[in-house]
Scaffold this active site. Structure first.
Site, PDB file in Angstrom:
ATOM      1  N   GLN A  18       0.793  -1.224   0.000  1.00 42.84           N
ATOM      2  CA  GLN A  18       0.000   0.000   0.000  1.00 42.84           C
ATOM      3  C   GLN A  18       0.830   1.281   0.000  1.00 42.84           C
ATOM      4  OE1 GLN A  18      -2.693  -1.657   3.290  1.00 42.84           O
ATOM      5  NE2 GLN A  18      -4.111  -0.384   2.138  1.00 42.84           N
ATOM      6  N   ARG A  73       3.753   0.140  12.949  1.00 41.51           N
ATOM      7  CA  ARG A  73       3.433  -1.193  12.435  1.00 41.51           C
ATOM      8  C   ARG A  73       3.546  -1.172  10.914  1.00 41.51           C
ATOM      9  NH1 ARG A  73      -2.136  -3.631  10.994  1.00 41.51           N
ATOM     10  NH2 ARG A  73      -1.562  -5.773  10.557  1.00 41.51           N
ATOM     11  N   HIS A 117       0.914  -9.245   4.764  1.00 41.27           N
ATOM     12  CA  HIS A 117      -0.177  -8.285   4.559  1.00 41.27           C
ATOM     13  C   HIS A 117      -0.525  -8.294   3.064  1.00 41.27           C
ATOM     14  CE1 HIS A 117      -2.244  -4.605   6.550  1.00 41.27           C
ATOM     15  NE2 HIS A 117      -2.794  -4.748   5.369  1.00 41.27           N
ATOM     16  N   ASN A 161      -2.143 -10.667   8.619  1.00 41.12           N
ATOM     17  CA  ASN A 161      -3.108  -9.591   8.731  1.00 41.12           C
ATOM     18  C   ASN A 161      -4.424 -10.045   8.106  1.00 41.12           C
ATOM     19  OD1 ASN A 161      -3.824  -6.646   9.191  1.00 41.12           O
ATOM     20  ND2 ASN A 161      -4.265  -6.835   7.006  1.00 41.12           N
ATOM     21  N   GLU A 162      -5.449 -10.195   8.947  1.00 35.16           N
ATOM     22  CA  GLU A 162      -6.829 -10.388   8.492  1.00 35.16           C
ATOM     23  C   GLU A 162      -7.059 -11.608   7.590  1.00 35.16           C
ATOM     24  OE1 GLU A 162      -8.124  -6.695   6.700  1.00 35.16           O
ATOM     25  OE2 GLU A 162      -8.213  -5.703   8.630  1.00 35.16           O
ATOM     26  N   ASN A 290      -8.202  -5.526  14.077  1.00 32.55           N
ATOM     27  CA  ASN A 290      -8.481  -4.377  13.214  1.00 32.55           C
ATOM     28  C   ASN A 290      -9.979  -4.119  13.273  1.00 32.55           C
ATOM     29  OD1 ASN A 290      -5.806  -4.561  12.573  1.00 32.55           O
ATOM     30  ND2 ASN A 290      -6.112  -5.256  10.464  1.00 32.55           N
ATOM     31  N   TYR A 292     -13.120  -1.497  12.295  1.00 30.23           N
ATOM     32  CA  TYR A 292     -13.567  -0.341  11.514  1.00 30.23           C
ATOM     33  C   TYR A 292     -15.044  -0.044  11.680  1.00 30.23           C
ATOM     34  CZ  TYR A 292      -9.065  -0.336   9.226  1.00 30.23           C
ATOM     35  OH  TYR A 292      -7.721  -0.252   8.985  1.00 30.23           O
ATOM     36  N   GLU A 348      -5.295  -1.888  13.985  1.00 27.03           N
ATOM     37  CA  GLU A 348      -5.791  -0.890  13.023  1.00 27.03           C
ATOM     38  C   GLU A 348      -7.139  -0.366  13.508  1.00 27.03           C
ATOM     39  OE1 GLU A 348      -6.193  -2.242   8.951  1.00 27.03           O
ATOM     40  OE2 GLU A 348      -4.229  -3.211   9.007  1.00 27.03           O
ATOM     41  N   TRP A 394      -4.948   3.401  11.742  1.00 26.62           N
ATOM     42  CA  TRP A 394      -4.799   3.163  10.316  1.00 26.62           C
ATOM     43  C   TRP A 394      -5.301   4.406   9.618  1.00 26.62           C
ATOM     44  CZ3 TRP A 394      -2.376  -0.479   7.500  1.00 26.62           C
ATOM     45  CH2 TRP A 394      -2.527  -0.378   6.113  1.00 26.62           C
ATOM     46  N   GLU A 401      -5.600   1.962  -1.418  1.00 27.58           N
ATOM     47  CA  GLU A 401      -6.653   1.286  -0.649  1.00 27.58           C
ATOM     48  C   GLU A 401      -7.235   0.128  -1.471  1.00 27.58           C
ATOM     49  OE1 GLU A 401      -7.541   1.038   2.426  1.00 27.58           O
ATOM     50  OE2 GLU A 401      -9.315  -0.144   1.966  1.00 27.58           O
ATOM     51  N   TRP A 402      -6.371  -0.818  -1.842  1.00 35.25           N
ATOM     52  CA  TRP A 402      -6.774  -2.075  -2.478  1.00 35.25           C
ATOM     53  C   TRP A 402      -7.731  -1.833  -3.646  1.00 35.25           C
ATOM     54  CZ3 TRP A 402      -2.956  -4.850  -1.033  1.00 35.25           C
ATOM     55  CH2 TRP A 402      -2.455  -4.745   0.259  1.00 35.25           C
TER      56      TRP A 402
HETATM   57  C1  PNW Z   1      -7.930  -3.506   6.317  1.00 37.93           C
HETATM   58  N1  PNW Z   1     -13.946  -5.377   4.722  1.00 37.93           N
HETATM   59  O1  PNW Z   1      -8.615  -4.051   5.241  1.00 37.93           O
HETATM   60  C2  PNW Z   1      -6.476  -3.707   5.947  1.00 37.93           C
HETATM   61  O2  PNW Z   1      -5.695  -4.332   6.915  1.00 37.93           O
HETATM   62  C3  PNW Z   1      -5.806  -2.496   5.419  1.00 37.93           C
HETATM   63  O3  PNW Z   1      -4.762  -2.879   4.564  1.00 37.93           O
HETATM   64  C4  PNW Z   1      -6.819  -1.598   4.746  1.00 37.93           C
HETATM   65  O4  PNW Z   1      -6.243  -0.513   4.084  1.00 37.93           O
HETATM   66  C5  PNW Z   1      -7.776  -1.129   5.832  1.00 37.93           C
HETATM   67  O5  PNW Z   1      -8.356  -2.210   6.521  1.00 37.93           O
HETATM   68  C6  PNW Z   1      -8.893  -0.229   5.331  1.00 37.93           C
HETATM   69  O6  PNW Z   1      -9.729  -0.915   4.448  1.00 37.93           O
HETATM   70  C7  PNW Z   1      -9.964  -4.340   5.176  1.00 37.93           C
HETATM   71  O7  PNW Z   1     -14.460  -5.323   3.579  1.00 37.93           O
HETATM   72  C8  PNW Z   1     -10.525  -4.387   3.922  1.00 37.93           C
HETATM   73  O8  PNW Z   1     -14.622  -5.709   5.722  1.00 37.93           O
HETATM   74  C9  PNW Z   1     -11.847  -4.717   3.774  1.00 37.93           C
HETATM   75  C10 PNW Z   1     -12.614  -5.031   4.896  1.00 37.93           C
HETATM   76  C11 PNW Z   1     -12.041  -4.988   6.163  1.00 37.93           C
HETATM   77  C12 PNW Z   1     -10.703  -4.635   6.306  1.00 37.93           C
END
Ligand code: PNW
Length: 449
Positions: A18, A73, A117, A161-162, A290, A292, A348, A394, A401-402
């Site tokens: 990223q 991190r 990651h 990671n995740e 993590n 969100y 995160e 984060w 952002e993917w």
């Molecule tokens: C995380 N979802 O990704 C990652 O660890 C990071 O690399 C990323 O930039 C960040 O969160 C923000 O998106 C996710 O769809 C991506 O639930 C998608 C999901 C959750 C986390």
């Protein structure tokens, strides 16, 4: 005002693909391929340059120091160390991370390093990626190479990671690299990711390192949208899908029985071999979370999981993700209760907003509000007896952002992707105060709606 404990770990987080760029100095990864595939990534953007951190790491570490960031991190790009996904090491890649660690050390910033990651060498994907059990040995070899080189100067490691994002979005939903859409592949890949976590933890101990090693999961608290038995059962399945499928194996050495019943309709689980569950549940030192957003579920007939995600009526970030900080507190308390009160780090937490530069400054009151609420939730969790030891925002920088490319900005530092100029946002200045004082000052202006 309430305070975080004296030894609480503060930091910011990033990942290699990223932010690094430096494409010429590493091998091809699954995200390079995926980004080239039309329709997969916003504007078909990619990580070839990203934040050019590969060349600007010194400036970036200096900025961390300026912002009083005590811990950082980051992740190591497997394809920078083994460009062809074999065991032929690229010394230049190791040297980059050595230089980064030197710079961090000089600035007094403590590293915490993620081994995977998401930027898998494409050569390993060509052999099946996480669906091929052989990848477990390759991941152990890669990790061991990193431990042998840096194990004496990094004392906290994160294996993965995740795993849910890696395997569901990558193999089940097709939204992330490698882009498969197949439930049996998801289950198989998830098993190998978990197995590789356990094997790497075992190897780390065998090598007699004394640091800590853990894993980071993306978790949401799962609420029923209404008080009906159907809704409650749907929320339980959503919880099994996202949370328990990964938490139960690593803590209890078993897949959750209710989910197994559902998944056995898709897979015979012949990829689970004797001893695997013991390996997966080998004791580790901390759980990274993590966090969100939040999930509300209603029953959906005809859907494979029987779940419809519905709105909880909260405000949303630029990702469309609902903001609900109490969900973080509820999640942390639930993990304490259900999984024997483990040591936890928030590895995160943060939010994307449509940040704009005005007169050379970036004001992001919504992000300050977001961080404020979630840090208050962390304090609530600590008060409730959760062993929360650290918090990483984060992200340090706006970055790739993917699937959303550069369209979504999560940084507390703004990045101009044309000039590579960095501008600390208001949130960075606010967070600096938090990290310096262990207190969470009320945001000056609020954006709540
Ligand atoms: C995380 N979802 O990704 C990652 O660890 C990071 O690399 C990323 O930039 C960040 O969160 C923000 O998106 C996710 O769809 C991506 O639930 C998608 C999901 C959750 C986390």
């Amino acid at each position: 005002m309430r305070r975080f404990p004296k030894d609480f770990a503060w930091g910011t987080a990033t990942s290699s693909y990223q932010i690094e760029g430096g494409r010429d100095s590493r091998g091809e990864t699954i995200w390079d391929q995926f980004a080239k595939t039309p329709g997969k990534v916003h504007n078909q953007e990619n990580g070839d340059i990203a934040c050019n951190h590969y060349n600007m790491y010194k400036e970036d570490v200096a900025l961390m120091k300026e912002l009083s960031i005590p811990s950082y991190r980051f992740s190591i790009s497997w394809a920078r160390i083994f460009p062809n996904g074999d065991r032929v090491v690229n010394e230049e890649g190791l040297q980059f991370y050595e230089n980064l660690l030197d710079a961090l050390e000089e600035s007094g910033v403590t590293p915490i390093v993620t081994l995977y990651h998401w930027d898998l060498p494409q050569a390993l994907q060509d052999k099946g990626g996480w669906m091929n059990r052989d990848i477990v040995d390759e991941f152990v070899y890669f990790s061991e190479t990193i431990f042998n080189r840096f194990g004496n100067r990094v004392s906290q490691w994160i294996t993965h990671n995740e795993p849910w994002v890696v395997t569901w979005l990558g193999y089940g939903a097709g939204e992330h690299a490698p882009g498969y859409k197949d439930i049996p592949s998801f289950l198989k890949a998830a098993h190998h990711v978990l197995l590789s976590h356990g094997e790497v933890v075992k190897r780390y101990r065998e090598l007699n390192f004394t640091g800590e090693i853990g894993i980071t999961l993306n978790l949401n608290h799962s609420y029923p949208a209404s008080n009906t038995p159907e809704s409650i059962a749907a929320a339980r399945r959503a919880d099994g899908f996202l949370n328990r499928w990964f938490l139960d194996p690593i803590y209890k050495g078993e897949y959750p029985a209710d989910m197994l019943t559902i998944y056995k309709g898709f897979s015979d689980f012949s990829f689970v071999q004797e001893g695997d569950m013991e390996t997966i549940s080998v004791p580790f030192d901390f759980l990274g979370i993590n966090y969100y957003s939040v999930g509300y579920s209603e029953e959906k007939k005809g859907d494979w999981l029987g779940v419809e995600g519905v709105s909880g009526g909260h405000r949303r970030t630029a990702m469309g993700w609902e903001v609900y900080a109490t969900g973080l507190k509820d999640l942390l308390v639930r993990i304490k209760d259900d999984y024997a009160n483990p040591v936890i780090y928030i590895t995160e937490n943060g939010a994307a907003y449509d940040d704009k530069v005005e007169n050379g400054e970036v004001h992001d009151p919504e992000r300050v509000e977001y961080l404020y609420e979630h840090l208050e939730a962390c304090l609530d969790a600590i008060d409730a007896g959760v062993r929360l030891k650290g918090y990483y925002a984060w992200s340090f920088l706006d970055n790739f952002e993917w699937a959303f490319g550069y369209a979504k900005r999560f940084g507390i530092v703004y990045v101009d992707f044309h000039t590579q100029q960095r501008i600390p946002k208001t949130s960075a200045k606010w967070f600096k105060q938090v990290m310096e004082t262990n207190e969470v000052p009320l945001p000056v202006s609020t954006s709540k709606n």
